[in-house]
Motif scaffolding. Sequence first.
Motif, PDB file in Angstrom:
ATOM      1  N   TYR A  64      -0.956   7.252 -15.833  1.00  0.00           N
ATOM      2  CA  TYR A  64      -2.006   6.438 -15.239  1.00  0.00           C
ATOM      3  C   TYR A  64      -3.353   6.714 -15.902  1.00  0.00           C
ATOM      4  N   LEU A  65      -3.614   7.977 -16.248  1.00  0.00           N
ATOM      5  CA  LEU A  65      -4.855   8.327 -16.945  1.00  0.00           C
ATOM      6  C   LEU A  65      -4.964   7.558 -18.261  1.00  0.00           C
TER       7      LEU A  65
ATOM      8  N   MET B 154      -5.886   4.033 -17.603  1.00  0.00           N
ATOM      9  CA  MET B 154      -7.262   3.886 -17.143  1.00  0.00           C
ATOM     10  C   MET B 154      -8.258   4.113 -18.279  1.00  0.00           C
TER      11      MET B 154
ATOM     12  N   TYR C 161      -7.447  -1.420 -14.998  1.00  0.00           N
ATOM     13  CA  TYR C 161      -8.030  -0.268 -14.307  1.00  0.00           C
ATOM     14  C   TYR C 161      -7.580  -0.203 -12.852  1.00  0.00           C
TER      15      TYR C 161
ATOM     16  N   ARG D 292      -4.113  16.279  -7.361  1.00  0.00           N
ATOM     17  CA  ARG D 292      -5.321  16.110  -8.172  1.00  0.00           C
ATOM     18  C   ARG D 292      -5.194  16.906  -9.465  1.00  0.00           C
TER      19      ARG D 292
ATOM     20  N   ILE E 213     -12.742  14.637 -16.306  1.00  0.00           N
ATOM     21  CA  ILE E 213     -12.056  13.517 -15.660  1.00  0.00           C
ATOM     22  C   ILE E 213     -11.230  14.062 -14.503  1.00  0.00           C
TER      23      ILE E 213
ATOM     24  N   LEU F 284      -8.605  12.942 -11.528  1.00  0.00           N
ATOM     25  CA  LEU F 284      -7.699  11.866 -11.127  1.00  0.00           C
ATOM     26  C   LEU F 284      -6.829  12.359  -9.988  1.00  0.00           C
TER      27      LEU F 284
ATOM     28  N   VAL G 101      -3.029   5.509  -7.437  1.00  0.00           N
ATOM     29  CA  VAL G 101      -4.259   6.258  -7.707  1.00  0.00           C
ATOM     30  C   VAL G 101      -5.136   6.172  -6.467  1.00  0.00           C
TER      31      VAL G 101
ATOM     32  N   ASN H 233      -8.228   8.284  -6.555  1.00  0.00           N
ATOM     33  CA  ASN H 233      -9.562   8.485  -7.130  1.00  0.00           C
ATOM     34  C   ASN H 233      -9.461   8.690  -8.637  1.00  0.00           C
ATOM     35  N   SER H 234     -10.476   8.220  -9.302  1.00  0.00           N
ATOM     36  CA  SER H 234     -10.603   8.404 -10.746  1.00  0.00           C
ATOM     37  C   SER H 234     -12.097   8.478 -11.040  1.00  0.00           C
TER      38      SER H 234
END
Length: 115
Positions: free
Chosen positions: A14-15, A18, A30, A82, A96, A98, A109, A111-112
């Motif tokens: 996912y990172l 994003m 995103y 996290r 970063i 996430l 997700v 939070n990012s």
Amino acid sequence: MKNTSEAFEVAEKYLKEMLEADDTANFDLYTKRFEGKYLENFIRERFSNDIQHMHERNGMNTGHEFLCTMRQANLDGMDVHRFAWKGIYEKRDALIDLGIYKKNGRWYVINSAVY
């Protein structure tokens, strides 16, 4: 332990999505991993403004390095996993953060953030 390993693999996937979304200012990419209820006040204009400021401050992303797994948090009865990475950008390095959770067999997700 297996759940943390699975969570890490999902979080890194996912990172990467994003970071691509940040670099290309792609709102749909995103937001695709968020549950809709967490996007109610997050509109395209806000995303575009955030991305513009991030590009001015950081430049484009050139890579990332895993830093650590943070303690799990509990949100609405869900375990939030996290993770932190060093984001390597053209102008500076950034932290970063996430967070992801699993609900009904699907990862989301929660939070990012780039600091």
